[in-house]
Every structure is written in structure tokens, then in C-alpha cells.
Design an enzyme around this catalytic site. Structure first.
Site, PDB file in Angstrom:
ATOM      1  N   CYS A  62       0.852  -1.197   0.000  1.00 14.38           N
ATOM      2  CA  CYS A  62       0.000   0.000   0.000  1.00 14.38           C
ATOM      3  C   CYS A  62       0.894   1.255   0.000  1.00 14.38           C
ATOM      4  O   CYS A  62       1.672   1.455   0.942  1.00 14.38           O
ATOM      5  CB  CYS A  62      -0.914  -0.007   1.213  1.00 14.38           C
ATOM      6  SG  CYS A  62      -1.776  -1.585   1.429  1.00 14.38           S
ATOM      7  N   ARG A 265     -16.274   9.301  10.319  1.00 13.85           N
ATOM      8  CA  ARG A 265     -15.138   9.582  11.216  1.00 13.85           C
ATOM      9  C   ARG A 265     -14.069  10.409  10.528  1.00 13.85           C
ATOM     10  O   ARG A 265     -13.534  10.031   9.481  1.00 13.85           O
ATOM     11  CB  ARG A 265     -14.530   8.270  11.736  1.00 13.85           C
ATOM     12  CG  ARG A 265     -13.378   8.556  12.708  1.00 13.85           C
ATOM     13  CD  ARG A 265     -12.871   7.318  13.447  1.00 13.85           C
ATOM     14  NE  ARG A 265     -13.951   6.640  14.100  1.00 13.85           N
ATOM     15  CZ  ARG A 265     -14.315   5.363  13.857  1.00 13.85           C
ATOM     16  NH1 ARG A 265     -13.639   4.653  12.992  1.00 13.85           N
ATOM     17  NH2 ARG A 265     -15.327   4.836  14.493  1.00 13.85           N
TER      18      ARG A 265
HETATM   19 FE1  SF4 Z   1      -0.106  -3.593   5.430  1.00 12.44          FE
HETATM   20 FE2  SF4 Z   1      -2.446  -2.517   6.083  1.00 12.44          FE
HETATM   21 FE3  SF4 Z   1      -0.266  -0.971   5.745  1.00 12.44          FE
HETATM   22 FE4  SF4 Z   1      -1.384  -2.107   3.620  1.00 12.44          FE
HETATM   23  S1  SF4 Z   1      -2.330  -0.575   4.970  1.00 12.44           S
HETATM   24  S2  SF4 Z   1       0.812  -2.077   4.068  1.00 12.44           S
HETATM   25  S3  SF4 Z   1      -2.089  -4.045   4.471  1.00 12.44           S
HETATM   26  S4  SF4 Z   1      -0.575  -2.483   7.322  1.00 12.44           S
END
Ligand code: SF4
Ligand code: SAM
Ligand code: DTB
Length: 319
Positions: A62, A265
Site C-alpha cells: 500500500c 469519522r
Molecule cells: Fe499492510 Fe495494512 Fe499498511 Fe497495507 S495498509 S501495508 S495491508 S498495514
């Protein structure tokens, strides 16, 4: 409000939401305020406390996240916290007035033995008389049922952005994976907490796409976190320009209008916002915040500042 032919739930198309976002600001905020007052007391804001029970070292990519193992962000990877240590934090949060305790784990999805430990945390926090929320990645139906049996009230799993922009931010799991987890959580009888992040370089149309997707889920999420990107050094989005506060308020207002009964939120990014911008968010229908000096790994607006802001605005925090 547009009506669908196949469901009793009013459905919102992307164009409907884009039209809301493009309204003159006074018109948009007036509509959001009117919807807010029809369903909630606008002088009350729900407060939740967040704890990272397992930090960093996440295998996902992400692009916004300081906890991904792919990026050098200085976040130290830890193992899952011990149940007792989590319960001590929950007790402290309760004393400070939080009625919901949200636990976040940096996993793609939980392993079986981890799930057992998280279930013990849920049972412990529930026995303190608090509501529980967990966010720990993808869930199967079986895992969702186990969490429900442990007494879990809410599961947080965000769509993050529009289906079209999503691939520019995350490649290690799909939008459909996220929708599948949300369906499992919903079918297991757990309340859904689902929202997204704005300020990741997306267009107005992507913001409309995110809100339209959330509002058109079979049952809209009970809780809708709207995060403003916290640009963290080392992540691919480190240099991203901060979203214009007025544009952020527009997204909050569109969430309020399209999901009238949900808690909206005001989530990450509050620390960087002025009191005036936050006040506009509350006017536009935000009625929940994370309370406490830290989010998962980044600083949150300090409790003393939040207390002063609530005092100035005549807002009462509630659980
Ligand atoms: Fe990992 Fe969640 Fe961060 Fe994505 S948002 S890198 S799944 S901790
Ligand atoms: N690993 C789990 C997952 O992603 O499903 C749970 C934890 S994850 C950190 C929870 C959410 O925090 C993400 O979906 C994202 O919306 C939000 N988030 C993470 N980093 C952020 C950032 N830098 N700015 C704003 N929101 C962020
Ligand atoms: C959500 O939508 N925002 C919270 C919560 N759900 C888990 C997390 C925000 C994280 C911000 C970056 C960090 O502190 O690591």
C-alpha cells in the site's frame, strides 16, 4: 435521492456524488447539515481509541503506508502484543473516556494462532465494558465467524479509493478482495467500518467513485472513516501535496449526505488540520474521531488540543 430498482437501499451513482462534490460550498454544507440533524445530535462526537497491536513488517505494498516492509520508513517491526499488555492500554483508554477500542495489526490477513490471540483480546476488552473494533487485513467467512463469536462489534477494512485509482496505490491485493472481506464481515453479523483516504493524488472523480461505492454497498458501513493522507517519508506518496481543506470538507459532506445514518469519522490527518478546518468537518456531518496522541504509527492530534476544540465548539464527546 436516487432510488434503485433492485433494492430498497437508495443507490448513489458516481455522477450523483460528483454532482454533490461540485455544489457551491454553502449549498453542499447546508444539505449535509440538514441530513446530519435529521439523524444525529450535531453537538455530539463519538470518540474511539486506536492501538497498534502488531506494528510494521507488512508484506503488502500500500503506497501510503509506513508499515509496509517494502519501504524504508523507520517503522520498527514488532510481534503481536501480549493480551495483558493490550488490556492495560484498553483500561487506560476507558479511563480517558473512550467507549470504543480499535486494534490494528499490520497483516495481509491473520494466521490461525494470531486469530486466537486477537479473540482473547476482544473478549478481554468487552469484559471491561467497551466496544471493540479490529483491523487486520483480509478475512475468510470462517475467521469472521470466530471474531463474531468472540464478541467483536466492528471490523475496519477500507476500500481506500475508487476502483479505478486503486491499482496506482496497491498491487498486492485487489479491490474485489476487499469487497469479499467486507461481505464476509457483514454476513457474519459484525458491524462494518469502511472508508478511504483522500489526498493521494486522486481526481475529483475518484473521490466520487469511492463515496458512491461505499454508499452503494448492500448495507452501507455503520462507520465511515475519511482519512487525509499522512505523507510519510520513505513511502511512494511521501512528496504528495496535502489536500485542500475545503476539498476535504466536501468529501466529508458527500459521505454524510449519501450515508445519512452512518458515523462519519474524521480520521488520519487531523493533526495537520487547523481547528477551523476540523470545525467545518463537524458542521458538514463528521461525528466521530480517533482520540489519543497516536494513530497507529504516526502522531494524532493531542488529547489536550481536542478537549480545547470541543470546549470552544460546545461539542460533547461521547462513547
Ligand atoms: Fe499492510 Fe495494512 Fe499498511 Fe497495507 S495498509 S501495508 S495491508 S498495514
Ligand atoms: N493491515 C490492515 C489493512 O490494511 O487492512 C489494517 C491496518 S491499515 C494501517 C488500516 C488503514 O489505515 C488503511 O486501510 C488505510 O486506509 C489507513 N492508513 C494507513 N496509512 C495511512 C496514511 N499514511 N495516511 C492515511 N491513512 C492511512
Ligand atoms: C482508518 O481508516 N484509519 C486508521 C484506522 N482506520 C485503523 C489508521 C490510520 C493510520 C495512519 C497512519 C499510521 O499512523 O500509521
Amino acid at each position: 435521492m436516487p432510488e434503485s430498482h433492485i433494492s430498497t437501499t437508495p443507490r448513489w451513482s458516481r455522477d450523483d456524488v460528483a454532482a454533490l462534490l461540485a455544489l457551491p460550498f454553502p449549498e453542499l454544507v447546508f444539505r449535509a447539515m440538514s441530513v446530519h440533524r435529521a439523524h444525529f445530535d450535531p453537538t455530539k462526537v463519538q470518540v474511539s481509541t486506536l492501538l497498534s497491536i502488531k506494528t510494521g513488517g507488512c508484506p503488502e505494498d500500500c503506497g501510503y503506508c509506513p508499515q509496509s516492509a517494502e519501504y524504508e520508513t523507520g517503522t520498527k517491526a514488532n510481534k503481536l502484543m501480549a493480551v495483558e499488555a493490550v488490556l492495560a492500554e484498553a483500561r487506560a483508554a476507558k479511563e480517558k473516556g473512550a467507549a470504543r477500542f480499535c486494534m490494528g495489526a499490520a497483516w495481509r490477513s491473520p494466521k490461525d494462532h494470531d486469530l486466537e490471540n486477537v479473540c482473547a483480546m476482544i473478549e478481554g476488552v468487552k469484559s471491561l465494558g467497551m466496544e471493540t473494533c479490529v483491523t487486520m487485513g483480509m478475512l475468510t467467512m470462517e475467521q469472521s465467524l470466530k471474531l463474531r463469536e468472540a464478541g467483536l462489534d466492528y471490523y475496519n477494512h477500507n476500500l481506500d479509493t475508487s476502483p479505478e485509482y486503486y491499482g496506482k496505490i496497491i498491487t498486492t491485493r485487489t479491490y474485489q478482495d476487499r469487497l469479499d472481506t467486507l461481505a464476509n464481515v457483514r454476513d457474519a453479523g459484525i458491524n462494518v467500518c469502511c472508508g478511504g483516504i483522500v489526498g493521494m493524488g486522486e481526481g475529483e472523480d475518484d473521490r466520487a467513485g469511492l463515496i458512491a461505492t461505499l454508499a452503494s454497498l448492500d448495507v452501507p458501513p455503520e462507520s465511515v472513516p475519511i482519512n487525509a493522507l499522512v505523507a510519510v517519508e520513505g513511502t511512494p506518496l511521501a512528496e504528495q501535496k496535502r489536500i485542500d481543506p475545503i476539498d476535504f470538507v466536501r468529501v466529508v459532506a458527500a459521505a454524510r449526505i449519501t450515508m445519512p445514518k452512518s458515523y462519519v469519522r474524521l480520521s488520519a490527518g487531523r493533526e495537520q488540520m487547523t481547528d477551523e478546518a476540523q470545525a467545518l468537518c463537524f458542521l458538514a456531518g463528521a461525528n466521530s474521531i480517533f482520540y489519543g496522541d497516536k494513530l497507529l504509527t504516526t502522531p494524532n492530534s493531542e488529547t489536550s488540543r481536542d478537549e480545547a476544540l470541543f470546549g470552544k465548539l460546545g461539542i460533547t464527546p461521547e462513547g
